[in-house]
Design a protein around this motif. Structure first.
Motif, mmCIF file in Angstrom:
data_model
loop_
_atom_site.group_PDB
_atom_site.id
_atom_site.type_symbol
_atom_site.label_atom_id
_atom_site.label_comp_id
_atom_site.label_asym_id
_atom_site.label_seq_id
_atom_site.Cartn_x
_atom_site.Cartn_y
_atom_site.Cartn_z
ATOM 1 N N TYR A 148 0.856 -1.190 0.000
ATOM 2 C CA TYR A 148 0.000 0.000 0.000
ATOM 3 C C TYR A 148 0.888 1.234 0.000
ATOM 4 N N LEU A 149 0.296 2.368 -0.355
ATOM 5 C CA LEU A 149 0.967 3.653 -0.148
ATOM 6 C C LEU A 149 0.229 4.364 0.985
ATOM 7 N N HIS A 150 0.966 4.767 1.999
ATOM 8 C CA HIS A 150 0.365 5.447 3.158
ATOM 9 C C HIS A 150 0.715 6.930 3.127
ATOM 10 N N VAL A 151 -0.325 7.757 3.184
ATOM 11 C CA VAL A 151 -0.102 9.206 3.271
ATOM 12 C C VAL A 151 -0.845 9.764 4.481
ATOM 13 N N CYS A 152 -0.315 10.847 5.023
ATOM 14 C CA CYS A 152 -1.058 11.590 6.047
ATOM 15 C C CYS A 152 -1.621 12.806 5.319
ATOM 16 N N TYR A 153 -2.943 12.828 5.161
ATOM 17 C CA TYR A 153 -3.546 13.797 4.239
ATOM 18 C C TYR A 153 -3.466 15.224 4.734
ATOM 19 N N ASN A 154 -3.616 15.408 6.033
ATOM 20 C CA ASN A 154 -3.469 16.757 6.611
ATOM 21 C C ASN A 154 -2.493 16.648 7.778
ATOM 22 N N ASN A 155 -1.433 17.434 7.697
ATOM 23 C CA ASN A 155 -0.389 17.370 8.714
ATOM 24 C C ASN A 155 -0.672 18.413 9.782
ATOM 25 N N THR A 156 -1.300 17.937 10.836
ATOM 26 C CA THR A 156 -1.858 18.762 11.907
ATOM 27 C C THR A 156 -0.826 19.699 12.532
ATOM 28 N N ILE A 157 0.386 19.204 12.685
ATOM 29 C CA ILE A 157 1.418 19.976 13.391
ATOM 30 C C ILE A 157 2.048 21.024 12.476
ATOM 31 N N TYR A 158 2.309 20.651 11.221
ATOM 32 C CA TYR A 158 2.999 21.575 10.307
ATOM 33 C C TYR A 158 2.041 22.471 9.524
ATOM 34 N N GLY A 159 0.756 22.106 9.514
ATOM 35 C CA GLY A 159 -0.220 22.935 8.798
ATOM 36 C C GLY A 159 -0.143 22.785 7.289
ATOM 37 N N PRO B 256 -2.908 -0.106 -3.445
ATOM 38 C CA PRO B 256 -3.956 0.503 -2.608
ATOM 39 C C PRO B 256 -3.459 1.740 -1.869
ATOM 40 N N LEU B 257 -4.297 2.766 -1.871
ATOM 41 C CA LEU B 257 -3.939 4.022 -1.218
ATOM 42 C C LEU B 257 -4.579 4.081 0.166
ATOM 43 N N PHE B 258 -3.757 4.289 1.182
ATOM 44 C CA PHE B 258 -4.219 4.380 2.571
ATOM 45 C C PHE B 258 -3.965 5.802 3.067
ATOM 46 N N ALA B 259 -4.890 6.367 3.834
ATOM 47 C CA ALA B 259 -4.672 7.734 4.309
ATOM 48 C C ALA B 259 -5.079 7.923 5.764
ATOM 49 N N ASP B 260 -4.205 8.603 6.487
ATOM 50 C CA ASP B 260 -4.532 9.114 7.816
ATOM 51 C C ASP B 260 -5.198 10.469 7.593
ATOM 52 N N MET B 261 -6.510 10.514 7.820
ATOM 53 C CA MET B 261 -7.235 11.785 7.668
ATOM 54 C C MET B 261 -7.735 12.279 9.029
ATOM 55 N N SER B 262 -6.966 11.994 10.065
ATOM 56 C CA SER B 262 -7.416 12.362 11.418
ATOM 57 C C SER B 262 -7.840 13.819 11.517
ATOM 58 N N LEU C 193 -8.243 2.525 2.193
ATOM 59 C CA LEU C 193 -8.421 2.571 3.649
ATOM 60 C C LEU C 193 -8.159 4.000 4.113
ATOM 61 N N ILE C 194 -9.124 4.524 4.859
ATOM 62 C CA ILE C 194 -8.995 5.873 5.429
ATOM 63 C C ILE C 194 -9.260 5.746 6.919
ATOM 64 N N TYR C 195 -8.448 6.392 7.721
ATOM 65 C CA TYR C 195 -8.737 6.350 9.156
ATOM 66 C C TYR C 195 -8.590 7.732 9.765
ATOM 67 N N ALA C 196 -9.294 7.926 10.869
ATOM 68 C CA ALA C 196 -9.275 9.223 11.525
ATOM 69 C C ALA C 196 -9.557 9.066 13.008
ATOM 70 N N GLY C 197 -8.611 9.483 13.827
ATOM 71 C CA GLY C 197 -8.892 9.652 15.257
ATOM 72 C C GLY C 197 -9.907 10.787 15.311
ATOM 73 N N VAL C 198 -11.066 10.561 15.926
ATOM 74 C CA VAL C 198 -12.160 11.522 15.723
ATOM 75 C C VAL C 198 -12.013 12.810 16.528
ATOM 76 N N GLN C 199 -11.050 12.862 17.444
ATOM 77 C CA GLN C 199 -10.987 14.011 18.366
ATOM 78 C C GLN C 199 -10.498 15.310 17.735
ATOM 79 N N LYS C 200 -10.212 15.297 16.432
ATOM 80 C CA LYS C 200 -9.820 16.539 15.776
ATOM 81 C C LYS C 200 -11.056 17.229 15.190
ATOM 82 N N ASN C 201 -11.716 16.512 14.298
ATOM 83 C CA ASN C 201 -12.780 17.169 13.535
ATOM 84 C C ASN C 201 -14.165 16.579 13.761
#
Ligand SMILES: *Cc1c(COP(=O)(O)O)cnc(C)c1O
Length: 362
Positions: free
Chosen positions: A145-156, A169-175, A190-198
């Motif tokens: 798979y290719l894993h990307v972090c779609y929005n980088n919370t710390i760097y903006g 397959p494209l996998f993304a952290d969209m937390s 596959l998309i995943y998100a820790g829900v406590q952001k948005n």
């Protein structure tokens, strides 16, 4: 009642209407005479909440329930960093990682521990001021798979294109940007998100995954680390974090009733523009961390001329009810997190404060 403008990155501000609704029905949920945190997760009243949340999320993402499944898993986005390589990567078919910030590094680290990770691209040398471009991605043909972090919370920074992976397959952290704008989610496996952001309170991770990927997990994996455990049991193999899921359901319904992801995108880009305009028009008093074409709609990061001024900014902002604007220590400076629930009024109040602060301190 005093409510502040909360720019914290996560846990983060939630829609006031949602909080009020939860408050109003807290003591007697759906006429059960109990609160949502006291009822059985096997009860009809709870199952309704659980299944409605799943249906609304797929509807918002324009994904079909035939092809995709919504899973609710605990352990935060950080446990997904481990579950993904455990379930999908091997030494022969490693997971390929785009390194674009702290959380993608953390995700890669877990694959590295297992000896099943490789790097497709990295902007670490540029202090993660941008996300890698398509032409920089080097994905091996045998990648799992290719894993990307779609929005980088710390760097903006945020991806403004969907990586082309051929058949990998494209996998993304969209937390931190899940359900903030319409994206062609069908391009992701596959998309995943820790829900406590948005999307809600801490305690649950939303995993939206192609069904054919999770029908069967490796026999050697322990039960709670297998996606098929959650898939086969409708995420009710063991006790789910019922309150978090209930709140995510309420936020999803709020998004739907507000006009869906199209409307969220409209609001979010308008809010982001207001703050980026203040930065760009400040004659270098404010310096944005992110390169323009990687700028995040969710987390606006910027520095001031000195650390003294940055301290003063935080203190004076707080006096105006603007809280949570201090940036992460790895970037320094300020970060305004302006998720779905941050109001235009909140952003205008911050922009106004920024202009006045620049004027009286330059
Ligand atoms: C906050 C965050 C995480 C970590 O989430 P936890 O639920 O605390 O493990 C991972 N990825 C991104 C993009 C985040 O913003």
């Amino acid at each position: 009642m005093k409510r502040v403008y909360n720019f914290n990155p996560g846990p983060a501000t939630l829609p006031l209407e949602v909080l009020q609704e939860a408050q109003a029905e807290f003591l007697n949920f759906a006429d059960t005479g109990m609160s949502i945190i006291e009822i059985s997760h096997r009860s009809v009243a709870y199952e309704k909440v659980h299944n409605q949340a799943k249906a609304d999320i797929l509807e918002l993402m324009k994904l079909s329930a035939e092809d995709y499944e919504v899973l609710f898993i605990q352990g935060g986005a950080s446990l997904q960093f481990s579950m993904i390589p455990l379930n999908f990567a091997t030494k022969k078919n490693p997971g390929s990682y785009v390194l674009s910030g702290t959380f993608s590094l953390n995700a890669y680290k877990e694959a590295e521990i297992l000896g099943v990770g490789e790097v497709a691209a990295s902007t670490k040398e540029e202090n993660f001021r941008r996300v890698p471009r398509q032409d920089e991605l080097k994905i091996s043909d045998n990648a799992a798979y290719l894993h990307v972090c779609y929005n980088n919370t710390i760097y903006g920074t945020e991806f403004h294109y969907i990586p082309e992976t051929k058949n990998i397959p494209l996998f993304a952290d969209m937390s931190s940007d899940m359900l903030s704008r319409p994206i062609d989610f069908k391009k992701f496996s596959l998309i995943y998100a820790g829900v406590q952001k948005n999307l809600g309170p801490a305690g649950v991770v939303l995993v939206v995954v192609k069904k054919n990927l999770v029908e069967k997990s490796l026999e050697t994996l322990p039960t709670m680390l297998r996606y098929d455990t959650f898939y086969k049991k409708n995420s009710l193999y063991n006790t789910p974090p019922a309150f978090s899921i209930y709140m995510v359901g309420k936020v999803a319904a709020w998004i739907k009733n507000s006009g869906g992801l199209e409307e969220m995108a409209k609001r979010n880009s308008a809010k982001a523009k207001i703050l980026y305009d203040v930065i760009d028009e400040s004659k270098n008093f404010y310096r944005g961390h992110a390169v323009k074409d990687s700028r995040s709609f969710m987390n606006v990061t910027f520095r001031l001329p000195s650390e003294e001024l940055e301290k003063k900014f935080v203190a004076e902002a707080a006096e105006k009810n603007l809280v949570g604007v201090k940036g992460h220590r790895s970037v320094g400076g300020m970060r305004a997190s302006i998720y779905n629930a941050m109001t235009l009024e909140g952003v205008e109040t911050l922009a106004d404060f920024m202009k006045k602060f620049a004027k009286s301190n330059s």
